[in-house]
Design an enzyme around this catalytic site. Structure first.
Site, mmCIF file in Angstrom:
data_model
loop_
_atom_site.group_PDB
_atom_site.id
_atom_site.type_symbol
_atom_site.label_atom_id
_atom_site.label_comp_id
_atom_site.label_asym_id
_atom_site.label_seq_id
_atom_site.Cartn_x
_atom_site.Cartn_y
_atom_site.Cartn_z
ATOM 1 N N TYR A 87 4.265 -13.355 24.448
ATOM 2 C CA TYR A 87 5.717 -13.394 24.208
ATOM 3 C C TYR A 87 6.251 -14.650 24.867
ATOM 4 O O TYR A 87 5.874 -14.985 25.996
ATOM 5 C CB TYR A 87 6.399 -12.160 24.807
ATOM 6 C CG TYR A 87 7.914 -12.220 24.745
ATOM 7 C CD1 TYR A 87 8.600 -11.707 23.654
ATOM 8 C CD2 TYR A 87 8.644 -12.809 25.768
ATOM 9 C CE1 TYR A 87 9.983 -11.773 23.582
ATOM 10 C CE2 TYR A 87 10.033 -12.879 25.709
ATOM 11 C CZ TYR A 87 10.694 -12.360 24.616
ATOM 12 O OH TYR A 87 12.057 -12.443 24.554
ATOM 13 N N GLU B 173 12.972 -17.388 20.336
ATOM 14 C CA GLU B 173 12.023 -16.348 20.751
ATOM 15 C C GLU B 173 10.877 -16.257 19.763
ATOM 16 O O GLU B 173 11.087 -16.326 18.551
ATOM 17 C CB GLU B 173 12.745 -14.995 20.828
ATOM 18 C CG GLU B 173 11.854 -13.824 21.221
ATOM 19 C CD GLU B 173 12.596 -12.498 21.169
ATOM 20 O OE1 GLU B 173 13.052 -12.045 22.227
ATOM 21 O OE2 GLU B 173 12.733 -11.930 20.056
#
Length: 377
Positions: free
Chosen positions: A101, A185
């Protein structure tokens, strides 16, 4: 301004971030043609501006062109949290060896930027933060210094990412700065079996205040979602996952109302701030948006009269329900009025005798009633 996944990946590609090959399709036939051109197993991904696509069935694997057409037919038109998937991204299936992530965002509380990187990707970051908060590396970023190669290597090392991921982290930062983004993101950022780092997903939120510096006309697409319809009416609306619709005047009051609804054992279905003016049309627009959400089982209108008095708000509610007609009768509407001319406003609602309206004098009591009604009690 939130971007679709395919738009985010177009930005990534312009800044040298590897992404899977693919294109968008608006029809099953287009999906078949794209899959044939890719000549490999593909993934069909609903293009909606919300999370939870996988759990909703909006991401499907397809072994070839015929399967891609069939899966696209299932996904196109699908409703995911009030967002209709009007197109799909058809891209080459990429098998991850490891998932990570990575995100850069504006940290409003600290007045700067924040990097968030984890060696555990592929799950909602909120879920990861709750179950294993130490797995997320958070690093404040100096707005002047930014993220250079050394900082990117530090982030990768701290989070347990391979060394080659540092270059992608540095380029993600460039996307944030160059594109005037509030959030960039990737979840998951993957390492393939041949050690390539690839952005398998992408989420970008652009700062609308910087639109004058860019050509973003193609991004401002009206999709017909509840949020898009609310924006077209000038309403400050955010779709949530619950069953109690919430209308309030003022962001602080609406946020407090969401908390009280949750405390009453229900989940809010939305955030909707009608602002200081609660005219009949504004109230009608707000109720129309909320009642257009099939997840809503009850509505809580929580208004504190100030410059706009409670009698004006009450008249707005009555007129709004008249404008909505039968659409305003199907689900109960709990109203709590307080502040300037509250008694007059309550009397106006009582005299109207609308079958959908229930009045409660306290915010806690109104939230508890709305929660009970949403539960069918």
């Amino acid at each position: 301004m939130d971007l679709y996944e395919y738009q985010a990946k177009e930005l990534f590609g312009r800044h040298g971030i590897p992404v899977p090959a693919g294109r968008t399709a608006a029809t099953p036939a287009e999906a078949r043609a794209i899959a044939a051109g890719l000549n490999a197993p593909v993934v069909i991904k609903a293009q909606v501006k919300t999370g939870g696509r996988g759990k909703a069935g909006g991401i499907r694997a397809a072994a070839g062109p015929a399967a891609a057409e069939a899966e696209a037919a299932r996904v196109i038109g699908m409703d995911i949290k009030g967002h209709t998937a009007r197109r799909v991204l058809v891209e080459s299936a990429t098998v991850p060896f490891e998932e990570y992530y990575a995100a850069f965002l504006v940290d409003r509380a600290e007045g700067g930027f924040l990097a968030m990187v984890s060696g555990q990707g592929g799950m909602e970051i909120e879920e990861l933060a709750a179950t294993d908060p130490d797995a997320i590396v958070k690093l404040p970023i100096d707005p002047v210094a930014g993220v250079d190669a050394d900082t990117a290597r530090l982030l990768a090392a701290k989070a347990g990412l391979p060394e080659q991921a540092a270059e992608v982290l540095e380029r993600l930062w460039r996307v944030l700065v160059a594109e005037d983004a509030l959030l960039v993101e990737v979840n998951p950022l993957i390492c393939t079996t041949d050690q390539r780092i690839v952005a398998l997903d992408g989420k970008v939120t652009l700062d609308g205040n910087a639109a004058f510096r860019h050509s973003w006309e193609d991004y401002d697409e009206r999709t017909g979602s509840l949020e898009d319809r609310a924006r077209a009416k000038g309403l400050n609306y955010v779709k949530l996952d619950g069953t109690v619709g919430v209308i309030g005047n003022g962001a602080g009051l609406v946020m407090s109302t969401l908390d009280v609804v949750a405390g009453a054992g229900a989940d809010p279905a939305n955030f909707l701030d009608i602002g200081g003016g609660a005219s009949a049309q504004v109230m009608a627009d707000g109720l129309e948006i909320i009642l257009g959400d099939p997840d809503v089982r009850s509505v809580l209108v929580n208004v504190f009269g100030g410059i706009t008095t409670c009698d004006a708000v009450a008249n707005g509610i009555v007129t709004a329900l008249e404008l909505l007609g039968e659409r305003g009768r199907g689900r109960p509407i709990v109203v709590r009025l307080d502040g300037n001319n509250a008694e007059v406003g309550r009397r106006i609602l009582s005299d109207a005798r609308h079958p959908a309206v229930r009045q409660v004098s306290t915010m806690d009591g109104a939230a508890e009633m709305a929660a009970r009604l949403a539960a069918g009690a």
